[in-house]
Scaffold this motif. Structure first.
Motif, PDB file in Angstrom:
ATOM      1  N   THR A  23       8.947 -16.339  -3.651  1.00  0.00           N
ATOM      2  CA  THR A  23      10.348 -15.998  -3.473  1.00  0.00           C
ATOM      3  C   THR A  23      10.622 -15.429  -2.090  1.00  0.00           C
ATOM      4  O   THR A  23       9.732 -14.870  -1.448  1.00  0.00           O
ATOM      5  N   GLU A  24      11.846 -15.596  -1.656  1.00  0.00           N
ATOM      6  CA  GLU A  24      12.297 -15.021  -0.390  1.00  0.00           C
ATOM      7  C   GLU A  24      13.109 -13.744  -0.614  1.00  0.00           C
ATOM      8  O   GLU A  24      13.300 -12.964   0.311  1.00  0.00           O
ATOM      9  N   ASP A  25      13.575 -13.533  -1.835  1.00  0.00           N
ATOM     10  CA  ASP A  25      14.415 -12.389  -2.166  1.00  0.00           C
ATOM     11  C   ASP A  25      13.580 -11.104  -2.154  1.00  0.00           C
ATOM     12  O   ASP A  25      12.532 -11.022  -2.807  1.00  0.00           O
ATOM     13  N   LEU A  26      14.041 -10.111  -1.408  1.00  0.00           N
ATOM     14  CA  LEU A  26      13.279  -8.875  -1.272  1.00  0.00           C
ATOM     15  C   LEU A  26      13.209  -8.079  -2.567  1.00  0.00           C
ATOM     16  O   LEU A  26      12.186  -7.463  -2.871  1.00  0.00           O
ATOM     17  N   LEU A  27      14.283  -8.097  -3.342  1.00  0.00           N
ATOM     18  CA  LEU A  27      14.277  -7.365  -4.606  1.00  0.00           C
ATOM     19  C   LEU A  27      13.251  -7.953  -5.577  1.00  0.00           C
ATOM     20  O   LEU A  27      12.520  -7.213  -6.247  1.00  0.00           O
ATOM     21  N   ARG A  28      13.172  -9.267  -5.618  1.00  0.00           N
ATOM     22  CA  ARG A  28      12.174  -9.894  -6.502  1.00  0.00           C
ATOM     23  C   ARG A  28      10.759  -9.621  -6.026  1.00  0.00           C
ATOM     24  O   ARG A  28       9.838  -9.491  -6.836  1.00  0.00           O
TER      25      ARG A  28
END
Length: 94
Positions: A23-28
């Motif tokens: 993933t690229e999403d920081l929260l994930r």
């Protein structure tokens, strides 16, 4: 029964590593790191349970790790919020 928990820790570790690198999403990514830390905690408790006698060192390591994980998560979430605010300001200026 301890083999079940060791396999569960390995599955959680694999799932977290896949989530961390896919993933690229920081929260994930932060959530994936928390799942990875939980897998390590589960593995340490499983090893401590299967050892002969009472060994308090792995339990102390897990408790310390939980405190560090919560603190690190809070700091990482604060950084993600600030990065998102900075990104929004740049978008508004453009």
């Amino acid at each position: 029964m301890s083999q079940f928990y060791a396999v569960l820790a390995a599955l959680l570790c694999g799932m977290a590593l896949i989530g961390l690198f896919q993933t690229e999403d920081l929260l994930r990514r932060i959530l994936a790191l928390n799942v990875l830390a939980s897998a390590v905690f589960l593995l340490l408790v499983t090893v401590a349970r299967s050892a002969e006698g009472i060994d308090p060192v792995p339990h102390v390591m897990v408790l310390t790790g939980i405190v560090v994980a919560v603190s690190t998560t809070a700091a990482a979430l604060a950084l993600v919020i600030r990065a998102d605010e900075a990104r929004r300001r740049r978008e508004e200026e453009s």
